[in-house]
Design a protein around this motif. Structure first.
Motif, PDB file in Angstrom:
ATOM      1  N   LEU A  15       0.752  -1.308  -0.318  1.00  0.00           N
ATOM      2  CA  LEU A  15      -0.033  -0.004   0.052  1.00  0.00           C
ATOM      3  C   LEU A  15       0.597   1.243  -0.051  1.00  0.00           C
ATOM      4  CD1 LEU A  15      -2.752   1.010   0.116  1.00  0.00           C
ATOM      5  CD2 LEU A  15      -2.761   0.660   2.749  1.00  0.00           C
ATOM      6  N   GLY A  16       2.096   1.204   0.648  1.00  0.00           N
ATOM      7  CA  GLY A  16       2.893   2.237   0.771  1.00  0.00           C
ATOM      8  C   GLY A  16       3.517   2.557  -0.639  1.00  0.00           C
ATOM      9  N   ASP A  17       3.850   1.549  -1.387  1.00  0.00           N
ATOM     10  CA  ASP A  17       4.225   1.579  -2.611  1.00  0.00           C
ATOM     11  C   ASP A  17       3.253   2.049  -3.651  1.00  0.00           C
ATOM     12  OD1 ASP A  17       6.453   0.574  -1.733  1.00  0.00           O
ATOM     13  OD2 ASP A  17       6.293  -1.584  -2.701  1.00  0.00           O
ATOM     14  N   THR A  18       2.339   1.820  -3.536  1.00  0.00           N
ATOM     15  CA  THR A  18       0.919   2.266  -4.302  1.00  0.00           C
ATOM     16  C   THR A  18       0.712   3.756  -3.987  1.00  0.00           C
ATOM     17  OG1 THR A  18      -0.053   0.230  -4.271  1.00  0.00           O
ATOM     18  CG2 THR A  18      -1.585   2.191  -4.801  1.00  0.00           C
ATOM     19  N   PHE A  19       0.739   4.147  -2.691  1.00  0.00           N
ATOM     20  CA  PHE A  19       0.517   5.654  -2.346  1.00  0.00           C
ATOM     21  C   PHE A  19       1.869   6.321  -3.128  1.00  0.00           C
ATOM     22  CE2 PHE A  19      -1.908   4.573   1.532  1.00  0.00           C
ATOM     23  CZ  PHE A  19      -3.182   5.069   0.780  1.00  0.00           C
ATOM     24  N   ASP A  20       3.021   6.120  -2.763  1.00  0.00           N
ATOM     25  CA  ASP A  20       4.204   6.637  -3.509  1.00  0.00           C
ATOM     26  C   ASP A  20       3.942   6.727  -4.918  1.00  0.00           C
ATOM     27  OD1 ASP A  20       6.008   7.171  -1.540  1.00  0.00           O
ATOM     28  OD2 ASP A  20       7.100   5.191  -1.636  1.00  0.00           O
ATOM     29  N   ALA A  21       3.459   5.749  -5.619  1.00  0.00           N
ATOM     30  CA  ALA A  21       3.185   5.887  -7.114  1.00  0.00           C
ATOM     31  C   ALA A  21       2.330   6.837  -7.640  1.00  0.00           C
ATOM     32  CB  ALA A  21       2.572   4.321  -7.709  1.00  0.00           C
ATOM     33  N   THR A  22       1.269   7.194  -6.499  1.00  0.00           N
ATOM     34  CA  THR A  22       0.275   8.022  -6.769  1.00  0.00           C
ATOM     35  C   THR A  22       0.958   9.667  -6.200  1.00  0.00           C
ATOM     36  OG1 THR A  22      -0.870   7.802  -4.814  1.00  0.00           O
ATOM     37  CG2 THR A  22      -1.482   6.480  -7.005  1.00  0.00           C
ATOM     38  N   LEU A  23       2.263   9.749  -5.872  1.00  0.00           N
ATOM     39  CA  LEU A  23       2.733  11.037  -5.349  1.00  0.00           C
ATOM     40  C   LEU A  23       2.070  11.188  -3.835  1.00  0.00           C
ATOM     41  CD1 LEU A  23       3.385  12.595  -8.514  1.00  0.00           C
ATOM     42  CD2 LEU A  23       4.763  11.192  -7.359  1.00  0.00           C
ATOM     43  N   ASP A  24       1.322  10.251  -3.163  1.00  0.00           N
ATOM     44  CA  ASP A  24       0.864  10.376  -2.050  1.00  0.00           C
ATOM     45  C   ASP A  24       1.898   9.828  -0.805  1.00  0.00           C
ATOM     46  OD1 ASP A  24      -0.789  10.707   0.440  1.00  0.00           O
ATOM     47  OD2 ASP A  24      -2.567  10.070  -0.510  1.00  0.00           O
ATOM     48  N   THR A  25       2.713  10.948  -0.699  1.00  0.00           N
ATOM     49  CA  THR A  25       3.956  10.679   0.178  1.00  0.00           C
ATOM     50  C   THR A  25       3.377  10.611   1.768  1.00  0.00           C
ATOM     51  OG1 THR A  25       4.667  12.766   0.242  1.00  0.00           O
ATOM     52  CG2 THR A  25       5.592  11.326  -1.395  1.00  0.00           C
ATOM     53  N   ARG A  29       4.037   7.055   4.100  1.00  0.00           N
ATOM     54  CA  ARG A  29       4.886   7.263   5.081  1.00  0.00           C
ATOM     55  C   ARG A  29       3.875   6.694   6.325  1.00  0.00           C
ATOM     56  NH1 ARG A  29       9.581   9.420   6.269  1.00  0.00           N
ATOM     57  NH2 ARG A  29      10.019  10.161   8.570  1.00  0.00           N
ATOM     58  N   GLY A  30       2.657   6.899   6.250  1.00  0.00           N
ATOM     59  CA  GLY A  30       1.831   6.642   7.615  1.00  0.00           C
ATOM     60  C   GLY A  30       1.770   5.030   7.443  1.00  0.00           C
ATOM     61  N   VAL A  31       1.560   4.380   6.325  1.00  0.00           N
ATOM     62  CA  VAL A  31       1.290   3.111   6.306  1.00  0.00           C
ATOM     63  C   VAL A  31       2.700   2.238   6.675  1.00  0.00           C
ATOM     64  CG1 VAL A  31      -0.885   2.959   4.910  1.00  0.00           C
ATOM     65  CG2 VAL A  31       1.485   2.812   3.860  1.00  0.00           C
ATOM     66  N   ARG A  32       3.760   2.878   6.110  1.00  0.00           N
ATOM     67  CA  ARG A  32       5.050   2.209   6.548  1.00  0.00           C
ATOM     68  C   ARG A  32       5.389   2.411   8.079  1.00  0.00           C
ATOM     69  NH1 ARG A  32       6.782   4.634   1.122  1.00  0.00           N
ATOM     70  NH2 ARG A  32       6.846   2.756  -0.305  1.00  0.00           N
ATOM     71  N   ARG A  33       4.956   3.498   8.487  1.00  0.00           N
ATOM     72  CA  ARG A  33       5.198   3.678  10.248  1.00  0.00           C
ATOM     73  C   ARG A  33       4.265   2.443  10.707  1.00  0.00           C
ATOM     74  NH1 ARG A  33       5.036  10.021  11.349  1.00  0.00           N
ATOM     75  NH2 ARG A  33       6.961  10.316  10.536  1.00  0.00           N
ATOM     76  N   GLU A  34       3.013   2.221  10.160  1.00  0.00           N
ATOM     77  CA  GLU A  34       2.201   1.225  10.714  1.00  0.00           C
ATOM     78  C   GLU A  34       2.949  -0.060  10.770  1.00  0.00           C
ATOM     79  OE1 GLU A  34      -2.226  -0.457  10.647  1.00  0.00           O
ATOM     80  OE2 GLU A  34      -1.831   1.318   9.556  1.00  0.00           O
ATOM     81  N   ALA A  35       3.529  -0.317   9.689  1.00  0.00           N
ATOM     82  CA  ALA A  35       4.144  -1.522   9.313  1.00  0.00           C
ATOM     83  C   ALA A  35       5.479  -1.719  10.284  1.00  0.00           C
ATOM     84  CB  ALA A  35       4.752  -1.873   7.859  1.00  0.00           C
ATOM     85  N   LEU A  36       6.205  -0.395  10.510  1.00  0.00           N
ATOM     86  CA  LEU A  36       7.476  -0.377  11.432  1.00  0.00           C
ATOM     87  C   LEU A  36       6.930  -0.924  12.894  1.00  0.00           C
ATOM     88  CD1 LEU A  36      10.177   0.014  12.198  1.00  0.00           C
ATOM     89  CD2 LEU A  36       9.715   2.595  12.250  1.00  0.00           C
ATOM     90  N   SER A  37       5.936  -0.355  13.442  1.00  0.00           N
ATOM     91  CA  SER A  37       5.486  -0.673  14.527  1.00  0.00           C
ATOM     92  C   SER A  37       5.104  -2.065  14.840  1.00  0.00           C
ATOM     93  CB  SER A  37       3.785   0.305  14.815  1.00  0.00           C
ATOM     94  OG  SER A  37       3.502  -0.153  15.959  1.00  0.00           O
ATOM     95  N   ILE A  38       4.398  -2.572  13.734  1.00  0.00           N
ATOM     96  CA  ILE A  38       4.322  -4.121  13.856  1.00  0.00           C
ATOM     97  C   ILE A  38       5.841  -4.834  14.017  1.00  0.00           C
ATOM     98  CG2 ILE A  38       3.477  -6.052  12.706  1.00  0.00           C
ATOM     99  CD1 ILE A  38       1.388  -4.397  11.519  1.00  0.00           C
ATOM    100  N   PHE A  39       6.618  -4.410  13.160  1.00  0.00           N
ATOM    101  CA  PHE A  39       7.998  -4.961  13.001  1.00  0.00           C
ATOM    102  C   PHE A  39       8.658  -5.027  14.653  1.00  0.00           C
ATOM    103  CE2 PHE A  39       8.731  -4.531   8.095  1.00  0.00           C
ATOM    104  CZ  PHE A  39       8.143  -5.780   8.224  1.00  0.00           C
TER     105      PHE A  39
END
Length: 56
Positions: A15-25, A29-39
């Motif tokens: 999903l983060g990659d998809t947002f990047d592709a649509t320039l919705d940084t 960043r928000g969904v990647r932070r969520e993934a980081l929290s899980i990690f």
């Protein structure tokens, strides 16, 4: 449980990659932070890589 968590983090990362592709940084960043929290909660070795990616 590990499989479900892995599926969730994989979905968030894609999903983060998809947002990047649509320039919705902001959302990317928000969904990647969520993934980081899980990690982090799991002590997963990919946490450092994700942290570095968010830092750039």
């Amino acid at each position: 449980m590990h499989r479900r968590v892995g599926d969730r983090t994989e979905t968030l990362l894609r999903l983060g990659d998809t947002f990047d592709a649509t320039l919705d940084t902001v959302h990317a960043r928000g969904v990647r932070r969520e993934a980081l929290s899980i990690f982090d909660d799991l002590g997963h070795p990919d946490a450092e890589q994700m942290r570095a990616r968010l830092g750039s």
